[in-house]
Design a protein around this motif. Structure first.
Motif, PDB file in Angstrom:
ATOM      1  N   GLN A  43      26.914  21.665 -16.658  1.00 20.05           N
ATOM      2  CA  GLN A  43      27.784  22.668 -16.046  1.00 20.05           C
ATOM      3  C   GLN A  43      27.220  23.154 -14.710  1.00 20.05           C
ATOM      4  O   GLN A  43      27.946  23.402 -13.760  1.00 20.05           O
ATOM      5  N   ASN A  44      25.927  23.309 -14.612  1.00 23.13           N
ATOM      6  CA  ASN A  44      25.273  23.717 -13.373  1.00 23.13           C
ATOM      7  C   ASN A  44      24.325  22.590 -12.959  1.00 23.13           C
ATOM      8  O   ASN A  44      23.255  22.413 -13.526  1.00 23.13           O
ATOM      9  N   ARG A  45      24.717  21.841 -11.947  1.00 22.90           N
ATOM     10  CA  ARG A  45      23.946  20.659 -11.554  1.00 22.90           C
ATOM     11  C   ARG A  45      22.707  21.019 -10.740  1.00 22.90           C
ATOM     12  O   ARG A  45      21.914  20.146 -10.400  1.00 22.90           O
ATOM     13  N   THR A  46      22.535  22.295 -10.399  1.00 26.60           N
ATOM     14  CA  THR A  46      21.325  22.709  -9.683  1.00 26.60           C
ATOM     15  C   THR A  46      20.112  22.607 -10.591  1.00 26.60           C
ATOM     16  O   THR A  46      18.993  22.350 -10.134  1.00 26.60           O
ATOM     17  N   TYR A  47      20.342  22.817 -11.878  1.00 27.63           N
ATOM     18  CA  TYR A  47      19.243  22.828 -12.843  1.00 27.63           C
ATOM     19  C   TYR A  47      19.318  21.589 -13.737  1.00 27.63           C
ATOM     20  O   TYR A  47      20.407  21.071 -14.020  1.00 27.63           O
ATOM     21  N   ASN A  48      18.132  21.136 -14.191  1.00 26.25           N
ATOM     22  CA  ASN A  48      18.038  20.043 -15.166  1.00 26.25           C
ATOM     23  C   ASN A  48      17.867  20.674 -16.542  1.00 26.25           C
ATOM     24  O   ASN A  48      16.858  21.314 -16.829  1.00 26.25           O
ATOM     25  N   THR A  49      18.883  20.529 -17.389  1.00 21.46           N
ATOM     26  CA  THR A  49      18.892  21.217 -18.677  1.00 21.46           C
ATOM     27  C   THR A  49      18.696  20.216 -19.804  1.00 21.46           C
ATOM     28  O   THR A  49      19.371  19.173 -19.864  1.00 21.46           O
ATOM     29  N   LEU A  50      17.741  20.529 -20.723  1.00 30.06           N
ATOM     30  CA  LEU A  50      17.410  19.678 -21.870  1.00 30.06           C
ATOM     31  C   LEU A  50      17.552  20.477 -23.153  1.00 30.06           C
ATOM     32  O   LEU A  50      17.532  21.716 -23.139  1.00 30.06           O
ATOM     33  N   VAL A  51      17.666  19.754 -24.280  1.00 33.34           N
ATOM     34  CA  VAL A  51      17.758  20.396 -25.588  1.00 33.34           C
ATOM     35  C   VAL A  51      16.675  19.802 -26.490  1.00 33.34           C
ATOM     36  O   VAL A  51      16.561  18.577 -26.611  1.00 33.34           O
ATOM     37  N   PHE A  52      15.869  20.690 -27.101  1.00 32.44           N
ATOM     38  CA  PHE A  52      14.801  20.287 -28.013  1.00 32.44           C
ATOM     39  C   PHE A  52      15.072  20.866 -29.394  1.00 32.44           C
ATOM     40  O   PHE A  52      15.670  21.945 -29.523  1.00 32.44           O
ATOM     41  N   GLN A  53      14.593  20.150 -30.406  1.00 37.58           N
ATOM     42  CA  GLN A  53      14.571  20.683 -31.771  1.00 37.58           C
ATOM     43  C   GLN A  53      13.195  20.388 -32.355  1.00 37.58           C
ATOM     44  O   GLN A  53      12.783  19.225 -32.448  1.00 37.58           O
ATOM     45  N   ASN A  54      12.502  21.486 -32.672  1.00 37.11           N
ATOM     46  CA  ASN A  54      11.131  21.360 -33.185  1.00 37.11           C
ATOM     47  C   ASN A  54      10.232  20.588 -32.219  1.00 37.11           C
ATOM     48  O   ASN A  54       9.419  19.734 -32.609  1.00 37.11           O
ATOM     49  N   GLY A  55      10.419  20.867 -30.908  1.00 42.25           N
ATOM     50  CA  GLY A  55       9.590  20.248 -29.891  1.00 42.25           C
ATOM     51  C   GLY A  55       9.977  18.821 -29.560  1.00 42.25           C
ATOM     52  O   GLY A  55       9.347  18.195 -28.707  1.00 42.25           O
ATOM     53  N   LYS A  56      11.019  18.269 -30.192  1.00 42.96           N
ATOM     54  CA  LYS A  56      11.440  16.896 -29.935  1.00 42.96           C
ATOM     55  C   LYS A  56      12.701  16.914 -29.086  1.00 42.96           C
ATOM     56  O   LYS A  56      13.649  17.642 -29.360  1.00 42.96           O
ATOM     57  N   LEU A  57      12.704  16.090 -28.031  1.00 44.04           N
ATOM     58  CA  LEU A  57      13.858  16.019 -27.145  1.00 44.04           C
ATOM     59  C   LEU A  57      15.054  15.427 -27.883  1.00 44.04           C
ATOM     60  O   LEU A  57      14.959  14.354 -28.466  1.00 44.04           O
ATOM     61  N   VAL A  58      16.166  16.145 -27.851  1.00 44.54           N
ATOM     62  CA  VAL A  58      17.373  15.707 -28.535  1.00 44.54           C
ATOM     63  C   VAL A  58      18.424  15.231 -27.530  1.00 44.54           C
ATOM     64  O   VAL A  58      19.011  14.168 -27.670  1.00 44.54           O
ATOM     65  N   LEU A  59      18.646  16.052 -26.505  1.00 44.39           N
ATOM     66  CA  LEU A  59      19.692  15.740 -25.522  1.00 44.39           C
ATOM     67  C   LEU A  59      19.169  16.037 -24.127  1.00 44.39           C
ATOM     68  O   LEU A  59      18.306  16.896 -23.934  1.00 44.39           O
ATOM     69  N   GLY A  60      19.749  15.348 -23.144  1.00 45.30           N
ATOM     70  CA  GLY A  60      19.399  15.614 -21.755  1.00 45.30           C
ATOM     71  C   GLY A  60      18.586  14.498 -21.153  1.00 45.30           C
ATOM     72  O   GLY A  60      17.982  13.684 -21.852  1.00 45.30           O
ATOM     73  N   ASN A  61      18.569  14.478 -19.819  1.00 47.64           N
ATOM     74  CA  ASN A  61      17.850  13.457 -19.078  1.00 47.64           C
ATOM     75  C   ASN A  61      16.522  14.042 -18.610  1.00 47.64           C
ATOM     76  O   ASN A  61      16.484  14.865 -17.692  1.00 47.64           O
ATOM     77  N   ASP A  62      15.436  13.647 -19.237  1.00 48.06           N
ATOM     78  CA  ASP A  62      14.110  14.191 -18.934  1.00 48.06           C
ATOM     79  C   ASP A  62      13.572  13.509 -17.673  1.00 48.06           C
ATOM     80  O   ASP A  62      12.934  12.458 -17.735  1.00 48.06           O
TER      81      ASP A  62
END
Length: 574
Positions: free
Chosen positions: A164-183
């Protein structure tokens, strides 16, 4: 001769202006740069937190909706119904529960291969992503009644929330593990403790750069939403703007100095000429002119000075002429006021209450009254228009009526309303005026109570009975004996109608300025409101009815000025 100035005032102004410009621009550049950088950092912190919080809320809402659908599917026992429900959804690709695997009928990929690609060993409240045929998918697992149930959806459903906001790189983690997003920066290898906490913004050092990291938590599936932005990248625009502002300041200082030097002479001389001309105008010299040859605003101002002088001379002449015309109009208004009978007239037979108000200084309405033996003559007329031309026509009809009064002493046959109207028409026609008159002429025989009338295309007179309760049907418009307007043709002929009047009856004469009076919204007062007043107050005296009608018309208009003349006559039979 006086000595020449060593340092002329124009050079003083140039020096002072240049020095002030340098100081002001330098200060503003430094101050504005500092404020911009400070504001930019504050904006980054605030917007970073807002962005990650918004994404977390959207995730929470979407996951709750998916969880609700997952729970509803787990409650359906019939496999056919469950398969139908899955196919009717727009985003569920597959459903898993206790080894049961149901795929959406609209899903066009190989079912067995897709099933093998799905991660196994899912736990309660877990979310995981996987790739199948170069496309990313997400599996969400919840526990319902001791059973684990999972839904597979396309990853872009959730990834769209991250972009939604391309200025920021947004990721989603669960229990420290990357679930979604481009790291993009390898954040998944960073200390996971930095991601803990809700609605937190902090700056961390990572990969030889400072990053602004903001985190927010979702209640659903206990996810950590992390948003990152490089501080150096974010503030690079500040350095760019600072550099450009410095270049721009130097350019402005140099340019303004050159312009002041070049234009100081072309400005000072015309201003001096204008100053001298202003003094001469102040002393009453409107004939002289000022000559400025420049083609800029000062040249235009010089032309304006000359035009102003000419306009003042024209204005003085027009004021003299206007003063003369105003005086003549005042005299004409006084003369016209003498045409009208008194506002209130009372005889042994009738009581008359009238109101007349012109739309301008002089009006085109007129009414007359004359008593002759047992007869009472009442006439109301309305010229097509108002102002001086219409007022001149009312002068003609007033003179004609005075002539009728004299002739009545010798020729009693003229007492007929038709004969009176015929005579008035000939007089108006002889005036060769393009303005016409409508008129209503009535003759009342006080002895026999016979009321005769002729209507020359005027508004009908309304006859109102004397009753405690008056209905609309009781109010009778006198619609007979109609003829052409006065002045249309010398050959026009007129007839008359006769009715009997009873004691207490009221006759209401008026011009169209009463019914056609408009309010601020352009809505006319209208005949309906007049009838309502007559039904409500018809048993009152003619004076009370007149005052009520006039008051309501003025309230409707909302102003003391009208577009047409107003004339109202209330004749009450005794």
């Amino acid at each position: 001769m006086g000595k020449k100035p060593i340092f002329p005032i124009k050079f003083k102004l140039i020096t002072l202006n240049t020095a002030l410009l340098i100081v002001v621009i330098a200060f503003l550049t430094k101050y504005a740069t500092h404020l911009f950088e400070k504001d930019k950092k504050a904006y980054l912190y605030e917007n970073s937190l807002f962005n990650v919080t918004s994404v977390a809320k959207e995730f929470n809402y979407t996951l709750n909706r998916i969880t609700s659908d997952l729970q509803n599917l787990s409650l359906i026992k019939n496999k056919k119904l469950k398969s139908k429900a899955i196919s009717e959804t727009k985003y569920i690709l597959a459903y898993l529960e206790k080894g049961e695997f149901i795929i959406n009928r609209d899903f066009d990929k190989d079912e067995n291969q897709f099933k093998l690609a799905i991660p196994k060993n899912q736990r309660n409240d877990s979310i995981a992503s996987f790739t199948f045929e170069d496309e990313k998918f997400v599996i969400l697992t919840k526990k319902f009644k001791d059973n684990l149930a999972s839904i597979v959806i396309k990853a872009n459903i959730l990834n769209n929330l991250l972009s939604q906001n391309r200025t920021y790189n947004t990721l989603v983690f669960q229990n420290g593990k990357l679930v979604l997003g481009n790291d993009l920066i390898g954040l998944s290898e960073y200390d996971k403790n930095e991601f803990k906490g809700n609605n937190i913004v902090k700056k961390v050092r990572f990969n030889n750069d400072d990053y602004l990291i903001s985190t927010a938590q979702t209640k659903a599936f206990e996810l950590s939403v992390v948003s990152t932005i490089s501080e150096s990248d974010a503030l690079s625009v500040t350095k760019f703007l600072t550099q450009r502002a410095l270049y721009f300041a130097i350019f402005i200082i140099a340019l303004s100095t050159i312009i002041i030097v070049l234009l100081s002479r072309t400005i000072s001389k015309p201003i001096e000429k204008l100053y001298r001309r202003a003094l001469s105008i102040g002393q009453g010299d409107f004939e002289s002119t000022v000559e400025i040859k420049t083609k800029d605003e000062l040249g235009t101002l010089g032309d304006s000075f000359n035009q102003m002088s000419r306009d003042i001379l024209d204005y003085i002449e027009k004021m003299k002429e206007k003063a003369r015309l105003d005086e003549e109009v005042k005299v004409a208004k006084l003369v016209q006021e003498e045409f009208f009978p008194p506002k209130d007239i009372e005889t042994n037979a009738v009581r008359i209450s009238s109101y007349a108000a012109p739309a301008s200084e002089c009006g085109g309405d007129w009414w007359g009254h004359h008593e002759f033996g047992d007869f009472i003559i009442t006439i109301i007329a309305d010229a097509t228009g108002h102002g001086l031309p219409a007022a001149l026509l009312t002068s003609a009809i007033n003179s004609a009526f005075n002539s009728i009064k004299i002739r009545l002493e010798e020729e009693t046959s003229l007492i007929s309303p038709a004969e009176i109207t015929q005579y008035l028409n000939k007089v108006i026609d002889l005036s060769n005026n393009k303005i016409l008159l409508t008129a209503f002429v009535s003759v009342y025989n006080t002895k026999t109570r016979e009321y005769s009338y002729t209507n020359a295309s005027h508004l009908e007179v309304l006859k109102v009975p004397k009753k405690n309760e008056i209905t609309k049907a009781d109010i009778i418009p006198l619609i007979d004996a109609k003829g052409p307007r006065l002045g249309e043709s010398n050959e026009s002929s007129y007839s008359y109608e006769t009715i009997k009047l009873e004691a207490g009856e009221l006759l209401v004469y008026m011009t169209d300025g009463i019914t056609e009076a408009e309010n601020t919204e352009g809505k006319q007062w209208g005949l309906r409101k007049l009838l309502k007043i007559l039904m409500t107050y018809g048993q009152n005296t003619s004076k009370e009815i007149r005052d009520t009608i006039v008051s309501v018309v003025y309230d409707h208009r909302g102003s003391d000025s009208f577009d047409d003349d107003l004339t109202l006559i209330c004749l009450e039979v005794k």
